[in-house]
Motif scaffolding. Structure first.
Motif, PDB file in Angstrom:
ATOM      1  N   VAL A  74      22.038  14.447  -4.623  1.00 43.94           N
ATOM      2  CA  VAL A  74      23.493  14.126  -4.937  1.00 43.94           C
ATOM      3  C   VAL A  74      24.342  14.912  -4.132  1.00 43.94           C
ATOM      4  CG1 VAL A  74      22.995  13.084  -7.397  1.00 43.94           C
ATOM      5  CG2 VAL A  74      23.371  15.522  -6.936  1.00 43.94           C
ATOM      6  N   GLY A  75      25.560  14.452  -3.669  1.00 43.44           N
ATOM      7  CA  GLY A  75      26.781  15.375  -3.153  1.00 43.44           C
ATOM      8  C   GLY A  75      27.416  16.134  -4.107  1.00 43.44           C
ATOM      9  N   SER A  76      28.013  17.412  -3.660  1.00 47.79           N
ATOM     10  CA  SER A  76      28.594  18.223  -4.316  1.00 47.79           C
ATOM     11  C   SER A  76      29.704  17.577  -5.203  1.00 47.79           C
ATOM     12  CB  SER A  76      29.230  19.224  -3.487  1.00 47.79           C
ATOM     13  OG  SER A  76      30.091  18.857  -2.622  1.00 47.79           O
ATOM     14  N   ALA A  77      30.375  16.443  -4.545  1.00 46.02           N
ATOM     15  CA  ALA A  77      31.564  15.957  -5.530  1.00 46.02           C
ATOM     16  C   ALA A  77      31.157  14.822  -6.102  1.00 46.02           C
ATOM     17  CB  ALA A  77      32.496  15.611  -4.434  1.00 46.02           C
ATOM     18  N   SER A  78      29.763  14.580  -6.219  1.00 47.59           N
ATOM     19  CA  SER A  78      29.286  13.269  -7.058  1.00 47.59           C
ATOM     20  C   SER A  78      29.326  13.687  -8.439  1.00 47.59           C
ATOM     21  CB  SER A  78      27.729  13.092  -6.461  1.00 47.59           C
ATOM     22  OG  SER A  78      27.189  11.943  -7.201  1.00 47.59           O
ATOM     23  N   SER A  79      29.614  12.451  -9.313  1.00 46.82           N
ATOM     24  CA  SER A  79      29.780  12.476 -10.526  1.00 46.82           C
ATOM     25  C   SER A  79      28.565  11.850 -11.274  1.00 46.82           C
ATOM     26  CB  SER A  79      30.953  11.730 -11.082  1.00 46.82           C
ATOM     27  OG  SER A  79      30.915  10.405 -10.707  1.00 46.82           O
ATOM     28  N   GLN A  80      27.416  12.363 -10.736  1.00 43.18           N
ATOM     29  CA  GLN A  80      26.174  11.765 -11.155  1.00 43.18           C
ATOM     30  C   GLN A  80      25.959  12.075 -13.153  1.00 43.18           C
ATOM     31  OE1 GLN A  80      23.613  10.244  -9.752  1.00 43.18           O
ATOM     32  NE2 GLN A  80      22.064  10.013 -11.250  1.00 43.18           N
ATOM     33  N   PRO A  81      25.751  11.036 -13.663  1.00 43.59           N
ATOM     34  CA  PRO A  81      25.869  11.391 -15.059  1.00 43.59           C
ATOM     35  C   PRO A  81      24.786  12.052 -15.601  1.00 43.59           C
ATOM     36  CG  PRO A  81      25.277   8.902 -14.579  1.00 43.59           C
ATOM     37  CD  PRO A  81      25.687   9.777 -13.234  1.00 43.59           C
ATOM     38  N   SER A  82      24.894  12.807 -16.575  1.00 45.05           N
ATOM     39  CA  SER A  82      23.707  13.323 -17.559  1.00 45.05           C
ATOM     40  C   SER A  82      23.800  12.705 -18.574  1.00 45.05           C
ATOM     41  CB  SER A  82      24.007  14.665 -17.546  1.00 45.05           C
ATOM     42  OG  SER A  82      25.194  15.267 -18.423  1.00 45.05           O
ATOM     43  N   GLY A  83      24.663  11.752 -19.068  1.00 40.37           N
ATOM     44  CA  GLY A  83      24.667  10.877 -20.091  1.00 40.37           C
ATOM     45  C   GLY A  83      25.045   9.481 -20.014  1.00 40.37           C
ATOM     46  N   GLY A  84      25.616   8.975 -20.810  1.00 40.65           N
ATOM     47  CA  GLY A  84      26.213   7.360 -20.699  1.00 40.65           C
ATOM     48  C   GLY A  84      24.896   6.404 -21.095  1.00 40.65           C
ATOM     49  N   HIS A  85      25.352   5.294 -21.010  1.00 40.49           N
ATOM     50  CA  HIS A  85      24.307   4.204 -21.626  1.00 40.49           C
ATOM     51  C   HIS A  85      23.236   4.179 -20.698  1.00 40.49           C
ATOM     52  CE1 HIS A  85      27.590   2.679 -24.191  1.00 40.49           C
ATOM     53  NE2 HIS A  85      28.430   2.654 -23.281  1.00 40.49           N
ATOM     54  N   GLY A  86      23.333   4.408 -19.467  1.00 38.61           N
ATOM     55  CA  GLY A  86      22.090   4.326 -18.560  1.00 38.61           C
ATOM     56  C   GLY A  86      21.127   5.407 -18.987  1.00 38.61           C
ATOM     57  N   VAL A  87      21.385   6.632 -19.364  1.00 36.10           N
ATOM     58  CA  VAL A  87      20.378   7.767 -19.543  1.00 36.10           C
ATOM     59  C   VAL A  87      20.189   7.324 -20.859  1.00 36.10           C
ATOM     60  CG1 VAL A  87      20.213  10.002 -19.811  1.00 36.10           C
ATOM     61  CG2 VAL A  87      21.393   9.432 -17.988  1.00 36.10           C
ATOM     62  N   ILE A  88      20.945   6.832 -21.801  1.00 36.92           N
ATOM     63  CA  ILE A  88      20.668   6.602 -23.246  1.00 36.92           C
ATOM     64  C   ILE A  88      19.750   5.532 -23.290  1.00 36.92           C
ATOM     65  CG2 ILE A  88      21.533   5.827 -25.355  1.00 36.92           C
ATOM     66  CD1 ILE A  88      24.023   7.077 -25.009  1.00 36.92           C
ATOM     67  N   GLY A  89      19.755   4.275 -22.415  1.00 36.56           N
ATOM     68  CA  GLY A  89      18.854   3.271 -22.389  1.00 36.56           C
ATOM     69  C   GLY A  89      17.435   3.624 -21.923  1.00 36.56           C
ATOM     70  N   MET A  90      17.417   4.549 -20.821  1.00 38.86           N
ATOM     71  CA  MET A  90      16.133   5.092 -20.528  1.00 38.86           C
ATOM     72  C   MET A  90      15.511   6.062 -21.421  1.00 38.86           C
ATOM     73  SD  MET A  90      16.495   6.105 -16.489  1.00 38.86           S
ATOM     74  CE  MET A  90      17.989   7.461 -16.795  1.00 38.86           C
ATOM     75  N   ARG A  91      16.218   6.679 -22.279  1.00 37.69           N
ATOM     76  CA  ARG A  91      15.585   7.725 -23.256  1.00 37.69           C
ATOM     77  C   ARG A  91      14.941   6.687 -24.123  1.00 37.69           C
ATOM     78  NH1 ARG A  91      19.314  11.028 -23.593  1.00 37.69           N
ATOM     79  NH2 ARG A  91      18.311  12.541 -22.159  1.00 37.69           N
ATOM     80  N   GLU A  92      15.915   5.618 -24.628  1.00 44.95           N
ATOM     81  CA  GLU A  92      15.330   4.771 -25.773  1.00 44.95           C
ATOM     82  C   GLU A  92      14.008   4.106 -25.466  1.00 44.95           C
ATOM     83  OE1 GLU A  92      18.586   2.161 -26.609  1.00 44.95           O
ATOM     84  OE2 GLU A  92      19.619   3.787 -28.019  1.00 44.95           O
TER      85      GLU A  92
END
Length: 392
Positions: free
Chosen positions: A344-362
């Protein structure tokens, strides 16, 4: 003082009380009314019996509507009956029905007032029969009167207490029904919520991934159109193919939601190559390592979880990544380990949460596994461990 009661139930109570009054009041007058004395005395006695019956069965009529008022009416009728000099009469059945109503439908206060009325009423009835009516055993001496009073007290309390206890048992039954109904409703709401979460998770996995591929292809086609038109045509074909597949999956999910059908066809490990091909078409080259390979046919739930977790992780790589992505699968005898790394780039906003991560965890938790998604330096790393059992 007044409970909510349907008109039908109130009408049935009134009719039932009226029928009992019409049946038991003539019996009370015929077999227990005075047969001697002047007509005025007999008329007064009959009026007292009728008045007591009206009060008592009036209490029966409103027993479910207002147990407190019913108890008051029953006491007034009993007092009127004793003032007229009458002992136990058939109309006294109404007292038992009112005591039943106080314990079955009364508030906590009315419930215990009914219990006290059963005890005190039994005492009053025994004293009245011994002192006023002269009930006794043997020669009527003081000891005989005490014995008769004790026996009458026990019988009166048993009769009145039995009616109160029967109402209390029905109260317990009604409470158990309400508790069971509330439990079933809560379970139904929980099941519906789980189903909504499952469908929302599937919708997110399908739509987010497909849109990420479509956006990447559209951006590439726009820049390639001026240089290599054939690449733009290929990109448009990929967009159409991805959109059709997503539309088909969305229609399947909507059908399940509308008709409550089964899960329908779900992705398996055989569909991973198609997923990787879509990622390549979006301009991201996944470096895939499978070591060791699956020892057999993994359970369907595990295959679905692996596919959805990889799909979401690769979607994040397309949207937020900067370059290639490394995918590592380790199929061990008792578990499968997943690791997805993308720069990921230095200015990227790669999420550490959100629906995608929540969905993977579920997804991982549904099959008893765990998942971590976090940024490590210049990389975003998704790690998951899913148990598959010894027999997989």
């Amino acid at each position: 003082m007044i409970r909510p009661l349907s008109r039908t139930a109130l009408a049935l109570d009134i009719v039932g009380a009226g029928v009992l009054f019409l049946l038991l009041t003539p019996l009370s007058l015929a077999f227990y009314g005075p047969s001697t004395g002047s007509l005025a005395v007999q008329g007064a006695a009959a009026a007292a019996v009728i008045g007591a019956g009206l009060l008592m069965f009036g209490g029966v009529a409103i027993g479910r509507l207002s147990p407190a008022l019913a108890l008051i009416a029953a006491w007034l009728g009993a007092v009127l009956q004793m003032l007229a000099g009458f002992g136990p009469l058939p109309i006294d059945l109404a007292i038992l029905l009112v005591l039943y109503a106080t314990s079955a439908w009364g508030s906590r206060t009315v419930l215990w007032w009914g219990f006290g009325s059963a005890l005190f009423g039994g005492l009053v009835a025994a004293v009245f029969l011994v002192v006023v009516s002269g009930a006794s055993f043997g020669t009527g001496t003081g000891w005989d009167q005490l014995t008769a009073g004790t026996l009458l007290l026990a019988l009166s309390i048993l009769a009145l207490g039995f009616a109160w206890v029967c109402g209390l048992l029905w109260r317990v039954v009604l409470r158990a029904r309400r508790t069971r109904s509330a439990q079933l409703q809560a379970e139904s709401l929980a099941a519906e919520e789980q189903e909504r979460v499952r469908i929302a998770r599937d919708m997110h996995d399908i739509v987010a991934h497909s849109l990420a591929v479509v956006i990447a292809q559209a951006d590439g086609a726009r820049y390639a159109a001026a240089v290599k038109p054939e690449m733009a045509t290929e990109a448009l074909g990929t967009i159409a193919q991805t959109a059709r597949g997503a539309l088909s999956d969305v229609r399947l999910l909507l059908t399940q939601l509308r008709h409550r059908q089964g899960d329908g066809p779900q992705p398996t490990l055989a569909d991973l190559e198609t997923l990787f091909a879509q990622v390549r078409q979006a301009g991201i080259e996944p470096r895939i390592t499978v070591d060791p390979t699956p020892p057999g046919e993994p359970p369907g739930a595990i295959q679905l979880a692996v596919y959805r977790i990889l799909q979401e992780a690769l979607t994040n790589a397309i949207r937020h990544g900067d370059g290639a992505v490394d995918v590592h699968l380790a199929w061990l005898p008792d578990r499968v380990e997943i690791q997805v790394r993308n720069a990921v780039g230095s200015a990227s906003s790669q999420p550490s949460g959100g629906h995608g991560v929540i969905g993977m965890r579920e997804r991982a938790q549904l099959v008893g596994g765990t998942l971590q998604a976090e940024r490590e330096g210049a990389q975003f790393v998704v790690r998951a461990t899913l148990p598959i059992g010894e027999g997989a």
